[in-house]
Design a protein around this motif. Structure first.
Motif, PDB file in Angstrom:
ATOM      1  N   VAL A 208      20.347   9.380  10.072  1.00 14.58           N
ATOM      2  CA  VAL A 208      19.043   9.639  10.689  1.00 14.58           C
ATOM      3  C   VAL A 208      18.661  11.104  10.568  1.00 14.58           C
ATOM      4  O   VAL A 208      17.496  11.448  10.290  1.00 14.58           O
ATOM      5  N   ALA A 209      19.624  11.992  10.774  1.00  7.34           N
ATOM      6  CA  ALA A 209      19.324  13.426  10.719  1.00  7.34           C
ATOM      7  C   ALA A 209      18.880  13.849   9.323  1.00  7.34           C
ATOM      8  O   ALA A 209      17.903  14.598   9.174  1.00  7.34           O
ATOM      9  N   LEU A 210      19.569  13.353   8.295  1.00  9.34           N
ATOM     10  CA  LEU A 210      19.202  13.703   6.924  1.00  9.34           C
ATOM     11  C   LEU A 210      17.856  13.086   6.562  1.00  9.34           C
ATOM     12  O   LEU A 210      17.019  13.739   5.909  1.00  9.34           O
ATOM     13  N   ALA A 211      17.628  11.858   6.996  1.00  9.17           N
ATOM     14  CA  ALA A 211      16.343  11.213   6.725  1.00  9.17           C
ATOM     15  C   ALA A 211      15.192  12.014   7.342  1.00  9.17           C
ATOM     16  O   ALA A 211      14.142  12.211   6.708  1.00  9.17           O
ATOM     17  N   ALA A 212      15.380  12.512   8.564  1.00  4.71           N
ATOM     18  CA  ALA A 212      14.340  13.299   9.225  1.00  4.71           C
ATOM     19  C   ALA A 212      14.104  14.612   8.488  1.00  4.71           C
ATOM     20  O   ALA A 212      12.961  15.045   8.304  1.00  4.71           O
ATOM     21  N   ARG A 213      15.199  15.233   8.046  1.00  8.02           N
ATOM     22  CA  ARG A 213      15.056  16.521   7.346  1.00  8.02           C
ATOM     23  C   ARG A 213      14.302  16.362   6.032  1.00  8.02           C
ATOM     24  O   ARG A 213      13.544  17.234   5.626  1.00  8.02           O
ATOM     25  N   LEU A 214      14.478  15.219   5.371  1.00 12.34           N
ATOM     26  CA  LEU A 214      13.828  14.979   4.080  1.00 12.34           C
ATOM     27  C   LEU A 214      12.484  14.270   4.213  1.00 12.34           C
ATOM     28  O   LEU A 214      11.806  14.042   3.209  1.00 12.34           O
ATOM     29  N   GLY A 215      12.106  13.906   5.433  1.00 14.29           N
ATOM     30  CA  GLY A 215      10.844  13.201   5.630  1.00 14.29           C
ATOM     31  C   GLY A 215      10.890  11.752   5.191  1.00 14.29           C
ATOM     32  O   GLY A 215       9.877  11.200   4.727  1.00 14.29           O
ATOM     33  N   LEU A 216      12.033  11.100   5.379  1.00 10.79           N
ATOM     34  CA  LEU A 216      12.215   9.721   4.910  1.00 10.79           C
ATOM     35  C   LEU A 216      12.480   8.753   6.064  1.00 10.79           C
ATOM     36  O   LEU A 216      13.067   7.693   5.866  1.00 10.79           O
ATOM     37  N   GLU A 217      11.993   9.086   7.255  1.00 16.28           N
ATOM     38  CA  GLU A 217      12.326   8.256   8.430  1.00 16.28           C
ATOM     39  C   GLU A 217      11.937   6.798   8.253  1.00 16.28           C
ATOM     40  O   GLU A 217      12.723   5.893   8.527  1.00 16.28           O
ATOM     41  N   ASP A 218      10.729   6.518   7.780  1.00 14.20           N
ATOM     42  CA  ASP A 218      10.266   5.142   7.649  1.00 14.20           C
ATOM     43  C   ASP A 218      10.048   4.763   6.185  1.00 14.20           C
ATOM     44  O   ASP A 218       9.267   3.861   5.875  1.00 14.20           O
ATOM     45  N   ALA A 219      10.739   5.445   5.303  1.00 11.17           N
ATOM     46  CA  ALA A 219      10.498   5.246   3.869  1.00 11.17           C
ATOM     47  C   ALA A 219      11.338   4.121   3.292  1.00 11.17           C
ATOM     48  O   ALA A 219      12.410   3.785   3.800  1.00 11.17           O
ATOM     49  N   VAL A 220      10.821   3.555   2.215  1.00 18.68           N
ATOM     50  CA  VAL A 220      11.615   2.708   1.323  1.00 18.68           C
ATOM     51  C   VAL A 220      12.013   3.608   0.162  1.00 18.68           C
ATOM     52  O   VAL A 220      11.153   4.205  -0.490  1.00 18.68           O
ATOM     53  N   VAL A 221      13.301   3.724  -0.081  1.00 21.46           N
ATOM     54  CA  VAL A 221      13.796   4.730  -1.024  1.00 21.46           C
ATOM     55  C   VAL A 221      14.453   4.058  -2.226  1.00 21.46           C
ATOM     56  O   VAL A 221      15.381   3.254  -2.084  1.00 21.46           O
ATOM     57  N   VAL A 222      13.943   4.400  -3.397  1.00 24.55           N
ATOM     58  CA  VAL A 222      14.566   4.006  -4.664  1.00 24.55           C
ATOM     59  C   VAL A 222      15.161   5.267  -5.262  1.00 24.55           C
ATOM     60  O   VAL A 222      14.487   6.301  -5.330  1.00 24.55           O
ATOM     61  N   GLY A 223      16.420   5.218  -5.666  1.00 19.86           N
ATOM     62  CA  GLY A 223      17.038   6.471  -6.077  1.00 19.86           C
ATOM     63  C   GLY A 223      18.107   6.353  -7.131  1.00 19.86           C
ATOM     64  O   GLY A 223      18.407   5.267  -7.653  1.00 19.86           O
ATOM     65  N   PHE A 224      18.663   7.516  -7.423  1.00 17.06           N
ATOM     66  CA  PHE A 224      19.720   7.675  -8.428  1.00 17.06           C
ATOM     67  C   PHE A 224      20.642   8.767  -7.939  1.00 17.06           C
ATOM     68  O   PHE A 224      20.187   9.801  -7.425  1.00 17.06           O
ATOM     69  N   VAL A 225      21.947   8.568  -8.111  1.00 13.93           N
ATOM     70  CA  VAL A 225      22.947   9.598  -7.808  1.00 13.93           C
ATOM     71  C   VAL A 225      23.829   9.734  -9.039  1.00 13.93           C
ATOM     72  O   VAL A 225      24.418   8.752  -9.499  1.00 13.93           O
ATOM     73  N   LEU A 364      11.043  -5.373  -3.879  1.00 14.67           N
ATOM     74  CA  LEU A 364      10.290  -4.823  -2.759  1.00 14.67           C
ATOM     75  C   LEU A 364       9.637  -5.929  -1.928  1.00 14.67           C
ATOM     76  O   LEU A 364       9.359  -5.729  -0.733  1.00 14.67           O
ATOM     77  N   GLU A 365       9.419  -7.067  -2.536  1.00 15.02           N
ATOM     78  CA  GLU A 365       8.839  -8.209  -1.826  1.00 15.02           C
ATOM     79  C   GLU A 365       9.902  -9.072  -1.153  1.00 15.02           C
ATOM     80  O   GLU A 365       9.570 -10.045  -0.471  1.00 15.02           O
ATOM     81  N   GLN A 366      11.192  -8.720  -1.351  1.00 20.79           N
ATOM     82  CA  GLN A 366      12.290  -9.530  -0.802  1.00 20.79           C
ATOM     83  C   GLN A 366      13.227  -8.681   0.048  1.00 20.79           C
ATOM     84  O   GLN A 366      14.450  -8.798  -0.032  1.00 20.79           O
TER      85      GLN A 366
END
Length: 410
Positions: A208-225, A364-366
Motif C-alpha cells: 500500500v505504501a509503495l502504491a501510494a508513493r507511485l500514485g497507483l492506489e486504485d490502478a490496474v497495472v500492467v508491467g514488466f520486471v 481486463l474484462e475478466q
C-alpha cells in the motif's frame, strides 16, 4: 563432492545469470555438496580477492593495474588476456582447493579457460550453457549473424562443447541446437530448466505504501520486471498499452529495471500522450523487487522473434508466476517452453501489438478470474521449476561424469 563453478559474474551483481548461479550453489550446499565459485574479470573490482557469501567461497579474478592501459589500447584482442587471467586464477584455485569437478557456465569466455585448466589437472569438465555468446553479441550490435566474428565464436563454442565430458542446458531449444551441430551424443546433454525459489517468491498483498508513493492506489497495472535488452520488445508493450489507455482511465504501465535500451525507452514514453501513466522507477534494490511485483496485476514479456529468444528461456516469467501473477508472453520458442496457453498464462504473436491488445483486453474484462489464473501459474512453477528439485539433476550429471572419468583412468 567439491565442485568449482566458473562464472562470468555473480552476486552482488544482479541479473538472471547471477540469480541462477546463486540458486544453484546455494541449493547444492544445502544438498551436502561443496561448491566453490570463481568469477571472470567481468565481475569488476571487488573489495576482496576471495569473498564468503552464505558460507561459499567466491574467488575473484582481477586485472593487474599494469595491464589495464594496455588492454584498453588493444581493444577486442583483450578478450584473450581476460581468458588467460581466468585460466591462471582457476589453476591457482585447483592447487589450493580439493576440487572433484570443474563446472563452467557460459559464455565460452569462461568455458575455454576452464576446460584447459581442467585438462591440465586431469579433472572432469561440465559445461553449462544458458545462451550462445555469438547470439548475445548480435543482439548487442557487436556483430551480425554469419559475420567472421560470429563464425569464429561459434566455432570455438562448438569445439568446447564437443570436448566437454557432460553438457547442461537450460531448455530444449539449446539442446536441439547442440545436437544439430553434431559430435555430441544425446546422452551427454542434460536439461536443467530455469528454476525459482518458491519459498522466496511467494504471493504478496499489495504494498500500500509503495502504491501510494507511485500514485497507483486504485490502478490496474500492467508491467514488466527485468533487464532492458533490445530483444525484450518493450516498445511494443508501450504501443499496446497506449491503445488501451483511452478506454481504461485507471490503466498504468509499470516497467521496472534498467539496461541498454533504457534511454530509448524513456524517450519513447516521453513522446506518448499517456506519458504520465507510465512509470519507470529504474534499477531497484533486490530486496524491493517483490514490493514492485505486488503492484503488477498482469506481467508481460513481449520478446521479439530472434534466434536468441527462440532458443533461450528467461527467468523472470517464472518469478512472476511464482508470485501468482497473470503472465502474458510472446510466442517465441523460449517463452513457449514456459508459458502454456490457457494453463499457466497466455501467448500473443511476437511483434504484433494488435494481438497483444487483444489478449490484454480480454484479461481486463475478466478481472474476477485473475486469482485463479495466478494460482495455476504458481502451481506450474511448483511442479516443474523448484530449485530443490532441479538441483537433484546435478547429482546425476556429476555422478555420470565421475563414472566416466573413473572408466577413463582404468
Amino acid at each position: 563432492m567439491n565442485v568449482l563453478h566458473v562464472l562470468n559474474d555473480s552476486i552482488p551483481l544482479i541479473s538472471g545469470y547471477s540469480s541462477r548461479a546463486k540458486a544453484i550453489v546455494t541449493e547444492q550446499a544445502r544438498l551436502g555438496m561443496h561448491p566453490v565459485v570463481v568469477t571472470s574479470v567481468r565481475q569488476g573490482p571487488t573489495p576482496e580477492a576471495v569473498e564468503s557469501i552464505d558460507g561459499i567461497p567466491y574467488y575473484r579474478t582481477a586485472v593487474p593495474a599494469r595491464l589495464i592501459p594496455w588492454m584498453r589500447r588493444i581493444g577486442p584482442a583483450a578478450i584473450g588476456v581476460e581468458m588467460a587471467l581466468l585460466e591462471s586464477r582457476i589453476c591457482t584455485i585447483l592447487q589450493r582447493e580439493s576440487i572433484d569437478i570443474v563446472h563452467a557456465h557460459s559464455p565460452v569466455l569462461c568455458a575455454l579457460p576452464a576446460w584447459i585448466a581442467a585438462r591440465r589437472f586431469g579433472l572432469p569438465f561440465v559445461y553449462e550453457i544458458r545462451a550462445f555468446w555469438e547470439d548475445a553479441a548480435v543482439d548487442r550490435g557487436r556483430t551480425r549473424e554469419g559475420a567472421l566474428r560470429y563464425r569464429l565464436t561459434r566455432g570455438i563454442e562448438t569445439a568446447v562443447i564437443r570436448r566437454a565430458d557432460q553438457i547442461v542446458v537450460i531448455c530444449e531449444g539449446l539442446k536441439q541446437d547442440i545436437l544439430a551441430r553434431g559430435g555430441v551424443p544425446p546422452s551427454a546433454i542434460h536439461v536443467v530448466r530455469n528454476g525459482v525459489d518458491v519459498r522466496g517468491f511467494t504471493p504478496q498483498t499489495r504494498n500500500v505504501a509503495l502504491a501510494a508513493r507511485l500514485g497507483l492506489e486504485d490502478a490496474v497495472v500492467v508491467g514488466f520486471v527485468g533487464t532492458f535488452y533490445a530483444f525484450e520488445g518493450l516498445p511494443l508493450l508501450v504501443d499496446a498499452l497506449e491503445r488501451l489507455m483511452a478506454s481504461h482511465p485507471r490503466l498504468f504501465g509499470l516497467i521496472v529495471g534498467y539496461g541498454q535500451t533504457e534511454a530509448a525507452l524513456k524517450r519513447r514514453i516521453e513522446a506518448s500522450p499517456f506519458r504520465s501513466r507510465f512509470l519507470l522507477p529504474g534499477k531497484v534494490p533486490r530486496e524491493q523487487v517483490a514490493a514492485y511485483y505486488s503492484l503488477i496485476d498482469i506481467c508481460v514479456y513481449p520478446r521479439e522473434r530472434r534466434r536468441i529468444t527462440e532458443l533461450v528461456t528467461p527467468l523472470k516469467p517464472l518469478e512472476a508466476m511464482a508470485m501468482q501473477k497473470v503472465v502474458v508472453a510472446s510466442d517465441v520458442g523460449g517463452l513457449r517452453e514456459l508459458v502454456h496457453e490457457g494453463e499457466n498464462g497466455f501467448l500473443f504473436r511476437a511483434g504484433d501489438a494488435g494481438d497483444l491488445v487483444r489478449v490484454l483486453k480480454r484479461l481486463l474484462e475478466q478481472r474476477e478470474a485473475w486469482p485463479q489464473i495466478g494460482g495455476k501459474a504458481r502451481q506450474s512453477v511448483i511442479d516443474r521449476h523448484r530449485w530443490d528439485g532441479l538441483c537433484e539433476e546435478y547429482r546425476r550429471v556429476y555422478a555420470d561424469v565421475m563414472r566416466r572419468d573413473r572408466r577413463g583412468m582404468s
